[in-house]
Design an enzyme around this catalytic site. Structure first.
Site: not given
Length: 752
Positions: A130, A40, A86
């Site tokens: 978007y 991580r 993931h």
């Protein structure tokens, strides 16, 4: 029959296992820590990526979002990453994707974004439905060769698919783009650098493997932030940081003075430190303006469009621009410190703090491993193809026989294999050949391809046999990256953005004054030790109000930029900024709230600090010494012990050591006059005996110039002056007993 709804019979056991809590916590916390460190928070030194970024790159490659292809919706990319590789929140993946596209966050963006991807003011990107994205050229360099067995793959979280453990990384991504992260018990912080400089350093390291960091720093001068700015650290401290892998860089905004005509000017800030949000920075400066902490600044305006432009308006045209900026650098994020902690996963497995050389060396070793693996993969491909081509040539030489066998035999494959000792693969390839491939021309093409592949095979074999050739090839690859992303070819990404300079030297007291609005105040000290600062220079002391049972001890004029020194009976000096004193409303605050003063001590006196003066300190028992006022300034709340006194003795007098003689009067009304030069100057101590007493102690002390005579005031405020001739019988040596005070001396025993 359907499934039973009853739980299975447990044979009378309740299946509870006792677990040692300490061991369980240790094991589980350790596995959590390892998972955070490995999967991580820390980047891999080889490709400079954390797992989430690597998975984004891999997913974009699978979606064929190359720089020359069209864009895809970010929601689609995030879905692909989350579904296959993931298993974490979509927002965290999208945030990582957005950052890879921001040119103010990444020195060399890996994602080419279309739509609103946030801005330097700290505004968020538009929702992922978007925005659209595809890879940049840098990303394709990181992935280059991934299909040629360049890196290892591992199963994904659900073992349905595979993902790369590291990318081939032809681009020096860790240092070029930097990285930061907080794991468990360790953190990482690597600033971005200039790719062309990194390539030059890597090329030097290939030729000179023993080169020290100081030599590499001739190529890599320091960080190169996407937002520019100026680094004001010494070369020595930058070298130390790169040698140890730990340190930090002071980054200042770039500013210039703009003439507005008629002698007026403004300052325009055009670059701010990396990682600073512009809107937050301006808010902070505005708050300081309102709180009157920036007396040299009149106003601040944000005139930014695509580029940054913050306008600072000075209070008046006489303000020193350098001083004004120094005060802003001290108080705001116009100067910030970027920490360096090159804690990365070395060889993809071990967290380690590496030096600049260590990071470059590991990247080069990775490039060599990728080169060897790609070469072996290509060699395997060539050998497979050569085998098939050899089969084709045999078929062409015996084409009529081949056709006859295929037409007439039941098992043509076995017959051909036996007849011309073909391999299974060759026989299969001949059987799968198309009829149109039987043209005369085709044989010529096959021979040509066979010769070319044989030549390539020879070259690859010699490359794999020679380490020197491998490094030459890697150097050639790095030179290509240097060309593509260097300042000569790439005018947008190539040139260095962050410059280096020495911070201008300004007097610290000038800077401190520049941060405080200069205003006249009257400092009031009460008998019980309450302090306050009334606005203006007041002369009528009857206006001051006090708590019941309290009264005026002393009052004096000062400026808010002054330091106030307070001397106590315990022989300690405390330093308080006049701007930090409570205002004149109410009764102020007790000194013990402002500084850490002992309960059994009282204030002897307080005055405005003047570093050029000397002070005479006297204790009740008649000890004293001279101290320079520079020596007594205390930098902490605890104060500074200057005069050593043991109870029942205490410090009782502190006065400027002016003139050349001292007059001292004891409780026994005996007066002694002696030369000031007889008192030693010390930084700290008990002092020497000034006057001898059988009992009692000092009542009053005065320093004066013998030329003008000794003066005192009586209770009716009349002034008496005694010239040298009339003082003859009192003049003696230090530590004498003295004689009874002259006639007309005040009954109080004080000089007034």
């Amino acid at each position: 029959m359907g499934k039973s709804l009853l739980p299975p019979d447990n044979g009378g056991h309740d299946n509870i296992e006792p677990v040692d809590l300490k061991k369980a916590l240790e094991d589980r916390y350790l596995s959590y820590a390892l998972s955070t460190i490995m999967n991580r928070a820390l980047p891999d030194v080889r490709d400079g990526l954390k797992p989430v970024h690597r998975r984004i790159m891999h997913a974009m490659r699978l979606l064929r979002l190359n720089p020359d292809q069209g864009f895809a919706k970010c929601a689609r990319i995030v879905g692909e990453v989350m579904g296959k590789f993931h298993p974490h929140g979509d927002q965290s993946i999208y945030d990582a994707l957005v950052r890879l596209a921001q040119d103010f966050s990444m020195r060399y963006p890996l994602v080419d974004g279309q739509g609103n991807f946030g801005n330097i003011d700290g505004d968020n990107a538009a929702a992922m439905r978007y925005t659209e994205a595809r890879m940049t050229d840098v990303a394709t360099e990181l992935l280059f060769g991934i299909t040629e067995d360049a890196v290892d793959y591992r199963p994904t979280y659900n073992e349905e698919d595979e993902e790369p453990t590291v990318l081939p990384g032809a681009f020096p991504n860790l240092l070029a783009n930097g990285s930061s992260g907080i794991a468990v018990g360790m953190a990482t912080s690597v600033p971005p650098h200039n790719a062309a400089e990194l390539c030059d350093a890597a090329l030097h390291l290939i030729d000179h493997p023993d080169a020290p960091v100081v030599k590499l720093m001739e190529f890599v001068q320091g960080p190169d932030f996407p937002t520019g700015g100026i680094i004001v650290d010494s070369r020595q401290s930058i070298l130390e940081a790169y040698e140890t892998g730990r340190g930090g860089f002071r980054v200042r905004s770039r500013w210039n003075q703009e003439d507005q005509g008629r002698g007026t000017w403004v300052i325009a800030v055009t670059e701010i430190p990396y990682g600073v949000q512009k809107s937050r920075l301006i808010e902070k400066i505005a708050e300081l303006l309102m709180a009157r902490k920036l007396p040299l600044l009149e106003d601040i305006r944000d005139e930014s469009a695509e580029d940054i432009r913050i306008v600072l308006v000075p209070k008046s045209r006489t303000v020193d621009p350098g001083l004004m900026m120094e005060s802003l650098f001290k108080l705001t994020e116009l100067e910030s410190r970027f920490p360096l902690n090159m804690n990365v996963l070395s060889r993809g497995k071990v967290p380690n703090v590496l030096s600049l050389k260590g990071v470059l060396q590991e990247w080069l070793d990775h490039r060599r491993e990728v080169l060897v693996r790609r070469s072996k993969f290509r060699l395997g491909e060539i050998e497979k193809r050569l085998e098939i081509l050899a089969g084709y040539l045999i078929a062409y030489l015996n084409i009529d026989e081949v056709i006859r066998i295929i037409r007439e035999e039941d098992e043509p494959k076995q017959v051909m294999m036996a007849r011309w000792s073909l391999t299974d693969v060759q026989a299969e390839a001949i059987l799968n050949m198309r009829l149109r491939a039987l043209r005369k021309l085709e044989e010529f093409e096959i021979r040509k391809e066979f010769d070319a592949l044989s030549e390539e095979k020879k070259q690859i074999e010699s490359l794999l046999a020679s380490v020197e050739k491998q490094w030459k090839t890697i150097a050639w690859e790095i030179q290509k990256i240097r060309r593509d992303f260097g300042p000569e070819e790439n005018k947008e990404l190539g040139p260095r953005r962050t410059q280096f300079a020495d911070a201008p030297e300004h007097d610290l007291t000038d800077i401190a004054h520049a941060m405080i609005e200069k205003e006249p105040v009257t400092v009031v000290v009460s008998e019980k030790g309450w302090l306050r600062a009334m606005k203006g220079h007041l002369t009528d002391h009857s206006l001051f109000g006090f708590k019941e049972g309290d009264g005026l001890k002393l009052a004096f004029h000062a400026q808010t930029t002054d330091k106030i020194l307070v001397f106590t009976t315990g022989g300690k000096f405390y330093t308080i900024g006049a701007d930090r004193l409570p205002g004149g409303r109410g009764h102020g605050e007790p000194i013990r709230i402002i500084v850490d003063m002992e309960n059994d001590q009282d204030i002897v006196t307080a005055f405005v600090h003047d570093p050029k003066r000397k002070l005479l300190l006297v204790s009740h028992e008649g000890n004293g010494f001279v101290v320079s006022e520079e020596e007594v300034v205390a930098n902490t709340r605890k104060g500074k012990q200057v005069m050593n006194v043991k109870t029942p003795d205490e410090a009782t007098r502190c006065l400027p050591a002016t003139g050349d003689h001292v007059a001292i009067v004891g409780d026994n009304r005996k007066m002694l006059v002696f030369a000031l030069s007889e008192i030693p100057e010390m930084a700290r101590g008990k002092g020497v005996r000034l006057q001898k007493y059988k009992d009692g102690g000092v009542l009053d002390v005065k320093t004066f110039a013998m030329e003008g005579g000794l003066s005192w005031q009586d209770s009716a405020d009349r002034t008496f002056v005694r010239p040298r001739e009339e003082l003859a019988e009192w003049i003696g040596n230090r530590a004498a007993a003295g004689r009874m005070v002259p006639k007309g001396f005040p009954r109080t025993g004080k000089f007034g």
